[in-house]
Scaffold this motif. Structure first.
Motif, short mmCIF file in Angstrom:
data_model
loop_
_atom_site.label_atom_id
_atom_site.label_comp_id
_atom_site.label_asym_id
_atom_site.label_seq_id
_atom_site.Cartn_x
_atom_site.Cartn_y
_atom_site.Cartn_z
N PRO A 1 -63.43 32.74 54.70
CA PRO A 1 -62.70 33.53 55.70
C PRO A 1 -62.61 35.02 55.41
O PRO A 1 -62.68 35.83 56.33
N SER A 2 -62.43 35.43 54.15
CA SER A 2 -62.24 36.85 53.86
C SER A 2 -62.63 37.13 52.41
O SER A 2 -62.77 36.22 51.59
N VAL B 1 -60.35 28.94 50.11
CA VAL B 1 -61.66 29.17 50.75
C VAL B 1 -62.08 28.07 51.70
O VAL B 1 -63.15 28.16 52.31
N GLY B 2 -61.28 26.99 51.83
CA GLY B 2 -61.63 25.92 52.74
C GLY B 2 -62.78 25.09 52.22
O GLY B 2 -62.93 24.88 51.01
N PRO B 3 -63.65 24.63 53.11
CA PRO B 3 -64.73 23.71 52.69
C PRO B 3 -65.81 24.38 51.83
O PRO B 3 -66.70 23.68 51.34
N GLN B 4 -65.72 25.68 51.65
CA GLN B 4 -66.71 26.37 50.80
C GLN B 4 -66.36 26.29 49.32
O GLN B 4 -66.92 27.01 48.50
N GLY C 1 -57.48 21.81 44.43
CA GLY C 1 -56.66 22.02 45.61
C GLY C 1 -56.41 23.49 45.86
O GLY C 1 -56.41 23.96 47.01
N LEU C 2 -56.18 24.27 44.80
CA LEU C 2 -55.95 25.70 44.94
C LEU C 2 -57.17 26.41 45.52
O LEU C 2 -57.06 27.27 46.40
N LEU D 1 -62.19 34.86 49.03
CA LEU D 1 -63.31 34.61 48.12
C LEU D 1 -62.94 35.01 46.69
O LEU D 1 -63.22 34.27 45.73
N THR D 2 -62.29 36.18 46.55
CA THR D 2 -61.91 36.65 45.21
C THR D 2 -60.91 35.71 44.58
O THR D 2 -61.04 35.34 43.40
N ALA D 3 -59.88 35.33 45.34
CA ALA D 3 -58.87 34.41 44.80
C ALA D 3 -59.50 33.09 44.40
O ALA D 3 -59.16 32.50 43.37
#
Length: 889
Positions: free
Chosen positions: A226-227, A66-69, A60-61, A231-233
């Motif tokens: 998105p950003s 990152v959404g669906p990615q 979930g996190l 991506l890093t998180a």
């Protein structure tokens, strides 16, 4: 005395039953070797990541970030993990030590960096134990339908503490029991997860819920994230779910074929985890979608547990479906509990190895006599984990939540450090083959850089945002900072403070050791010399090795290498005492075997006085009985006038001898002799004739131990290097260290290379005189003539006086012929030999005495004088400084 049971609570009995690890090296710590095979190692590696729990707590996190990615982020997080797994594999093949990152980083970068690597493991494991205990406690009550207890801080804390205690006990009673338990738990867990993924994916395409979305290729396109921050998180969170596979390597000393199986298990574990995570994440996302309501994976209410809600939705809540739903919840419980147990394994073994290497108190290096498991480190880390969990539960659940996210920083830190350690450790062999370059250099180095990038970006950009996480702190000079960064960086900085404290002894021992060694080798007429001292990279290795070149009478020289068996300040101090004692004894011009006998008395007396102080160090390093100090030593005396070389050794390696003409390398058949410090020992010496230009290599055993622990291989490598004997000695020293010590070393090494010289016969003159008072006059005349021939007329008066006094005394007090010899070198050396065995003593004659002033006058007129004994009598010698030649006008 062995205790009647293996109770975790009986710390005192555990200590009584637990011997300390005999040494810090692989296989020397007393753990149960060969207990695990490849399957068990893979199971432990996969189980340590707690797949069901990790997905429940992290999926979930990741979706929120990152959404669906999410599937491709899990795939991207796998790449640096796989690269670091290769680093683990290569480093384990070279040094299968259960300390893993701590040991390898110490060997590559020194004890301080290594200590921080070990601290990173401790921080990550202790923090995650708190979260695992929390999850296990909550799900235990939910499994039995008690939601009220599951929401009670008190009862969940009690349940979590109980889980830690139980799993600590399982780890305590044996690695085989732990592996057997993990095989059963992991087997059921993987089956349930595969069944969940299969049913969820089937329903997406046959009976889809309203939230279902079909699998799309866009899910595997990282460019659609998105950003960069997102991506890093997401990657940091995904790295966390892979973390734990390195437990397979942390138990390497308890694994069959410890050099290869743990590394293979590490790589296989990461690949299996990739398959499990991407499959389950894809199926869960396709079934639940990425919405923020209901069972959507981005719903913040379910972020810390997406599987509980999905279980009933996928399987249904009737009949077999309800059973499978309950089984899925059970798998989260057992996954967290199993991971608790497998987290204790690497945590305890890291601390255990650090103790064996003396980086933490030695008590943590104790091993249970029956179970052959670490005692104090297992029990101690269990208690520390309980204390940390209870503390955070009392303080705040928000702080606990942020500490969990900060684990990613500790993981990235010590994983990245391992990657860099692999590159630096193998830097000398990277060009040996393409395979070495890729597996030992390119892959680990790339993994280290990726981990460093993730750590830096996450710590100082993503997590530092005050809006990130559940807490924030107002820091002086910095301002308001996110709690995840503060807690993560703060925990590592705490390690820096502790590291400075615990590595203080290593720093002091190394400083003392270097201060007691020769700062430089004085030029000698007899030999050309070069030396090297290489301190150990680990805290357990520094102290005890030394070398020396001692000028003796008659232009002779004494050569020595030695090693005080033991490490630390006491070994370095003992080395300084023995080196000084040896220089004093060498000035007495004793034969090597007699000198070693007297030095044995010094070492024995020192052992008696120091008993119990260095004994513990020595016992853990594998030498002695723990009652004092033990010393190995090689002593060589070379005479450049005759070319004779005498030597004796006390437990040390014989020197390597290189023929001046052919370059053939040999090791003289020198009787070994017992080590010094045992008392009442005798030694045997040998004498060789060495032509000028011969090469002698003296070395301590630290040089021989580094070549894959095979002394025959090491001796062959040394012979190959010394065969090029015409190279400069400094270059030969460097080549020897580069070949024999290509990377970090576990034990000190000292090397002394000398190339022999012979005095020109025109520099030496000698006469044999009859035992007749008239011979004194003949000696004066001969000496005067020789000094005139050498152009040393200004020394004629004093030299004739010296010769007259010494010859007269020899004729008066002894029988047999008298020999006079002059040696012209940096000093003018006058020697008078007779058949007497009594040494003259310098005395101050009273004013009314007619004699007794001869030696006093000689002492005043010479640079130094002394007596040495020979097989036929004694030689009294005196040195005068030769004045420099006058500069041409």
């Amino acid at each position: 005395m062995t205790p009647s049971n293996g109770s975790v609570g009986s710390v005192g009995s555990a200590e009584a039953a637990a011997p300390t690890a005999v040494g810090p090296g692989a296989g020397e710590k007393g753990l149960k070797a060969g207990a695990l095979g490849l399957t068990s190692s893979v199971v432990i590696g996969v189980a340590s990541t707690a797949p069901a729990y990790s997905l429940a707590a992290t999926l979930g996190l990741v979706v929120t970030r990152v959404g669906p990615q999410a599937p491709v982020v899990m795939l991207l997080a796998f790449i640096p993990i796989l690269l670091i797994a290769y680093a683990y594999r290569e480093l384990n093949a070279g040094n299968a030590d259960c300390g893993t990152t701590f040991t390898w980083a110490s060997r590559a970068f020194g004890p301080r960096v290594g200590w921080m690597g070990g601290w990173g493991i401790i921080v990550a494991d202790v923090i995650v134990m708190a979260n695992l205990a929390e999850i296990a406690g909550v799900y235990t009550y939910r499994l039995f339908g008690s939601e009220s207890l599951a929401e009670s801080r008190l009862w969940t804390t009690l349940a979590g503490v109980a889980w830690i205690a139980v799993m600590t006990a399982v780890s305590y009673v044996g690695i085989e029991i732990s592996a057997a338990l993990q095989r059963w738990l992991l087997g059921v867990e993987v089956v349930v997860l595969i069944l969940f993924a299969a049913v969820a994916m089937t329903r997406v395409y046959t009976d889809p819920p309203e939230t279902a979305i079909r699998v799309s290729a866009s899910w595997f396109n990282p460019l659609l994230v998105p950003s960069a921050e997102a991506l890093t998180a997401g990657i940091v969170a995904a790295v966390f779910i892979y973390w734990g596979w390195d437990t397979a390597v942390a138990v390497n000393e308890e694994t069959a074929d410890s050099a290869h199986i743990p590394g293979r298990a590490a790589v296989l574990s990461t690949v299996l985890l990739l398959i499990i995570y991407v499959s389950v994440a894809t199926a869960a996302q396709a079934f639940a979608g990425v919405g923020t309501e209901g069972i959507g994976l981005a719903n913040q209410d379910n972020a810390d547990d997406v599987l509980s809600g999905l279980g009933s939705a996928v399987f249904g809540d009737q009949g077999a479906g309800r059973l499978l739903t309950e089984l899925l919840i059970l798998m989260v419980v057992t996954s967290a509990a199993a991971s608790t147990q497998t987290t204790i394994l690497p945590l305890a073994r890291t601390v255990f190895s650090m103790a064996a290497h003396k980086a933490v108190p030695a008590r943590f290096a104790r091993v249970h006599r029956t179970y052959l498991t670490p005692t104090w480190s297992t029990v101690g880390m269990g208690l520390v984990s309980i204390a940390f969990y209870v503390l955070l539960s009392v303080i705040s659940r928000d702080v606990l939540a942020d500490t969990i996210e900060s684990i990613g920083l500790a993981i990235a830190f010590y994983y990245g450090l391992t990657g860099f350690a692999c590159v630096w450790y193998y830097r000398m062999v990277l060009t040996r083959s393409a395979k070495d370059f890729v597996c030992k250099g390119l892959l680990p180095g790339t993994g280290g850089l990726l981990m460093l990038s993730v750590f830096s970006y996450a710590a100082f950009h993503v997590y530092a945002d005050p809006r990130y996480g559940a807490t924030s702190f107002d820091l002086p000079l910095i301002g308001t900072t996110g709690g995840v960064t503060v807690l993560g960086i703060g925990a590592l900085l705490l390690g820096v403070v502790l590291m400075l404290v615990v590595t203080h002894e290593h720093t002091a021992a190394l400083k003392l050791q270097r201060s007691l060694l020769p700062r430089s080798l004085e030029p000698q007429t007899a030999v050309e010399a070069a030396s090297r001292y290489v301190p150990a990279d680990s805290r357990s290795g520094v102290g005890g090795d030394w070398f020396d070149v001692v000028p003796l009478s008659g232009t002779r020289v004494g050569l020595v290498v030695g090693n005080v068996v033991g490490h630390g300040l006491h070994a370095a101090a003992a080395m300084g005492l023995l080196r000084t004692s040896m220089r004093v004894l060498a000035r007495m011009d004793l034969p090597p075997d007699e000198l070693l006998s007297l030095l044995d008395d010094v070492a024995t007396q020192t052992s008696t006085e120091w008993a119990g102080k260095v004994g513990a160090d020595r016992t853990r390093s594998g030498g002695g009985t723990g009652d004092g100090i033990t010393v190995t030593c090689l002593y060589v005396v070379y005479d450049p006038v005759s070319g004779r070389c005498s030597m004796a050794r006390a437990g040390a390696w014989p020197p390597a001898l290189v023929d001046a003409d052919s370059g053939a390398v040999s090791f003289p058949d020198l009787p070994p002799g017992p080590p010094l410090g045992l008392g009442g020992q005798t030694f045997q010496g040998v004498e060789l004739q060495l032509p000028p230009g011969s090469l002698l290599a003296l070395f301590t055993d630290g040089l021989m131990r580094a070549a894959d622990h095979d002394t025959d291989v090491a001796r062959g490598l040394l012979a190959d290097i010394l065969a090029e004997h015409r190279l400069p000695l400094e270059q030969l020293c460097d080549r020897a260290l580069a070949r024999l010590l290509p990377g970090p070393v576990d034990d000190d090494a000292a090397v002394l290379l000398v190339r022999t010289r012979m005095l020109d016969e025109r520099q030496v003159a000698g006469w044999e005189l009859e035992s007749d008072p008239a011979s004194a006059g003949a000696a004066r005349a001969a000496v005067g003539g020789q000094l005139a021939a050498w152009g040393l007329d200004e020394l004629t008066f004093t030299t004739e006086l010296i010769v007259s006094e010494l010859v007269t005394n020899a004729i008066r007090y002894t029988e047999g012929p008298v020999h006079v010899r002059l040696i012209r070198d940096e000093y003018l050396i006058c020697e008078v030999s007779d058949t007497g065995h009594t040494s003259p003593h310098l005395r101050h004659a009273a004013t009314d005495e007619e004699g007794g002033r001869g030696l006093f006058i000689i002492a005043q007129m010479t640079h130094r004088w002394g007596t040495r004994y020979t097989p036929d009598g004694k030689t009294i010698w005196a040195e005068q400084v030769v004045p420099p030649p006058e500069a041409p006008r």
